[in-house]
Design a protein around this motif. Structure first.
Motif: not given
Length: 247
Positions: A228-247
């Motif tokens: 749950l914390i990982a989801l919250a950090m992904l949505s609200l942390g302001g630092h989204p990781p580069v996802l596979p397939g994205r450049t």
């Protein structure tokens, strides 16, 4: 949860609500970055205050105004419950069903006592007028609560004077719940005035909490809170990781 006052981003979160949990955050932050923290807002919990004082020696501690007023409303409700129990006991002693309905009326007075005066309905205003006539102690507790709210809207110098006047009033009120409250407020006086001076509160935390609630529903069935914390950090942390397939 730790939230950045400037950006509103969720910085860190972990399961638990105690000194050890909070210390983990400051361990991860490191002594050098802890020393750079200038302001911290929190509720009046002693365990938070002691950790922040120890780990952030340069930070100004600000007591969240919402929680300070909440202390007063909790004290007011304690007085209301005591008045209700006393009225109910008086009815029981009569044993003949000749109740004046005071116990029932006090039980239904909670929202009238808690509500901001400008938002009261005419029925709730009538209820407060009835309390002022029938239970002076409860009405005095109500006035003490309402006297605390506007202090947070005043300039610092006026707020400091008004807070001291309020503490003196509560100290002499002969209502145990508010005598205890004035001791608590006097203890946190510096951090309360710091919150007024710097305009800080836990509003950011409450906003993030609201956003986390729908994320919690998404996380139903997850095995651990870390997911749950990982989801919250992904949505609200302001630092989204580069996802596979994205450049």
């Amino acid at each position: 949860m730790v939230v950045d006052h400037d950006s509103g981003r969720l910085v860190w979160a972990a399961p638990g609500r105690d000194k050890a949990t909070l210390a983990v955050f400051f361990d991860a932050l490191g002594e050098q970055r802890c020393a750079q923290i200038t302001h911290v807002s929190a509720d009046g919990a002693d365990w938070i205050s002691s950790v922040v004082t120890d780990r952030c020696p340069n930070a100004v501690r600000c007591a969240d105004p919402f929680h300070v007023v909440r202390w007063a409303t909790d004290a007011l409700d304690e007085v209301r419950r005591q008045a209700w129990n006393e009225a109910r006991g008086a009815v029981t002693q009569r044993r003949a069903g000749r109740s004046t309905g005071q116990a029932k009326a006090l039980k239904g007075a909670r929202y009238a006592l808690w509500k901001n005066p400008e938002n009261l309905t005419s029925r709730q205003q009538t209820k407060l007028a009835w309390i002022a006539t029938t239970d002076p102690r409860l009405h005095r507790a109500y006035l003490l609560t309402e006297g605390l709210r506007p202090i947070f809207q005043l300039p610092l110098a006026e707020a400091a004077e008004a807070l001291d006047v309020w503490v003196g009033w509560a100290r002499r009120c002969r209502i145990p719940a508010f005598i205890d409250l004035q001791r608590r407020i006097a203890k946190h006086r510096t951090s309360i005035l710091a919150a007024i001076e710097h305009g800080l509160s836990n509003g950011r935390i409450r906003a993030v909490n609201t956003k986390i609630r729908p994320i919690t529903r998404i996380a139903f069935g997850f095995a651990t809170p870390e997911l749950l914390i990982a989801l919250a950090m992904l949505s609200l942390g302001g630092h989204p990781p580069v996802l596979p397939g994205r450049t």
